[in-house]
Design an enzyme around this catalytic site. Sequence first.
Site, mmCIF file in Angstrom:
data_model
loop_
_atom_site.group_PDB
_atom_site.id
_atom_site.type_symbol
_atom_site.label_atom_id
_atom_site.label_comp_id
_atom_site.label_asym_id
_atom_site.label_seq_id
_atom_site.Cartn_x
_atom_site.Cartn_y
_atom_site.Cartn_z
ATOM 1 N N ASP A 8 0.855 -1.175 0.000
ATOM 2 C CA ASP A 8 0.000 0.000 0.000
ATOM 3 C C ASP A 8 0.902 1.241 0.000
ATOM 4 O O ASP A 8 2.074 1.147 0.386
ATOM 5 C CB ASP A 8 -0.852 -0.054 1.277
ATOM 6 C CG ASP A 8 -1.653 1.186 1.477
ATOM 7 O OD1 ASP A 8 -2.512 1.468 0.621
ATOM 8 O OD2 ASP A 8 -1.426 1.890 2.479
ATOM 9 N N ASP A 10 -0.292 5.132 0.693
ATOM 10 C CA ASP A 10 -0.609 6.143 1.720
ATOM 11 C C ASP A 10 -0.759 5.497 3.090
ATOM 12 O O ASP A 10 -1.534 4.559 3.279
ATOM 13 C CB ASP A 10 -1.906 6.874 1.370
ATOM 14 C CG ASP A 10 -1.686 7.900 0.287
ATOM 15 O OD1 ASP A 10 -0.826 8.768 0.460
ATOM 16 O OD2 ASP A 10 -2.370 7.808 -0.745
ATOM 17 N N ASP A 175 -2.473 -0.237 5.638
ATOM 18 C CA ASP A 175 -2.939 0.551 6.791
ATOM 19 C C ASP A 175 -4.441 0.773 6.854
ATOM 20 O O ASP A 175 -4.891 1.438 7.783
ATOM 21 C CB ASP A 175 -2.279 1.934 6.796
ATOM 22 C CG ASP A 175 -2.908 2.852 5.768
ATOM 23 O OD1 ASP A 175 -3.178 2.398 4.641
ATOM 24 O OD2 ASP A 175 -3.175 4.019 6.104
ATOM 25 N N ASP A 179 -7.045 -2.391 2.277
ATOM 26 C CA ASP A 179 -5.998 -3.422 2.231
ATOM 27 C C ASP A 179 -6.478 -4.785 2.743
ATOM 28 O O ASP A 179 -5.744 -5.774 2.661
ATOM 29 C CB ASP A 179 -4.780 -2.964 3.043
ATOM 30 C CG ASP A 179 -4.213 -1.660 2.512
ATOM 31 O OD1 ASP A 179 -3.937 -1.607 1.294
ATOM 32 O OD2 ASP A 179 -4.080 -0.702 3.289
HETATM 33 O O1 LIG Z 1 -5.606 7.336 -1.957
HETATM 34 C C1 LIG Z 1 -6.101 6.861 -0.919
HETATM 35 O O2 LIG Z 1 -7.195 7.217 -0.475
HETATM 36 C C2 LIG Z 1 -5.377 5.781 -0.197
HETATM 37 O O3 LIG Z 1 -4.281 5.314 -0.938
HETATM 38 P P1 LIG Z 1 -3.556 3.968 -0.467
HETATM 39 O O4 LIG Z 1 -4.425 2.836 -0.892
HETATM 40 O O5 LIG Z 1 -2.225 4.001 -1.176
HETATM 41 O O6 LIG Z 1 -3.404 4.058 1.015
HETATM 42 MG MG LIG Z 2 -3.115 3.146 2.755
#
Ligand SMILES: O=C(O)COP(=O)(O)O
Ligand SMILES: [Mg+2]
Length: 227
Positions: A8, A10, A175, A179
């Site tokens: 992942d 963010d 996180d 996921d």
């Molecule tokens: O863009 C988002 O809302 C989250 O992105 P991510 O899946 O990389 O955590």
């Molecule tokens: Mg994330």
Amino acid sequence: MIPPLALDIDGTLTTSSGRIDPRVFELLPEWDAPVVFATGKAFPYPVALAHFLGREEVVIAENGGVAYVDGETAILGDPAAPRAVVEAFRERGGEVGWGDGDTVNRWRETEVALSLDADEVLLREVAAAAGGDVEVVDTGYAYHVKSTDVSKGKALERVADALDLSPADFVAVGDSENDVSTFALTGESYAVANADAAARDAADVVLDDAYMDGTADVLKALRERAE
Ligand SMILES: O=C(O)COP(=O)(O)O
Ligand SMILES: [Mg+2]
């Protein structure tokens, strides 16, 4: 053997202020197995990250709505229903919230992302009225209006297959609730300490450290185990 990774972005490869942690540029360029960036962000973001790490571009974007592997792009969701929900949300006075230009949605193929400033109650009400085909996912970074049949996990099945691997060969770090579908399929799954309840519940291990501190610990441990 060093395992393939499903990472992942963010909350997992970033600092608490949302920047890519510099350790990403130390630990990932030389990772001697496939690295799949699996994100809720639009397609160009993980492609750019892989590109500037000097890695093969193997990505899952839009929470699984888009997958890219071996130079082929797969669009795995139909944008019609999510877009109709956001249109109905706007008609009732809701705002997507990214301001002029909206680079968050500009390159999106299958879903719509709204700012966390958007009216969540109204958004969920409008999405529920659309029936069971559309859901709202809160990643902690945005609200994503997406088809229920799209997930990072389903996209990982496709990407792994193209790499002659199984999702079970991968180690995942993440996180948030987007996921959970990845964690369900990978051989090992780690939630960073800042993870939401859904990700914590789904992970094999909840890490002591947050953000890239946690992820870097996992990567170092995997490398040591392979030596
Ligand atoms: O863009 C988002 O809302 C989250 O992105 P991510 O899946 O990389 O955590
Ligand atoms: Mg994330």
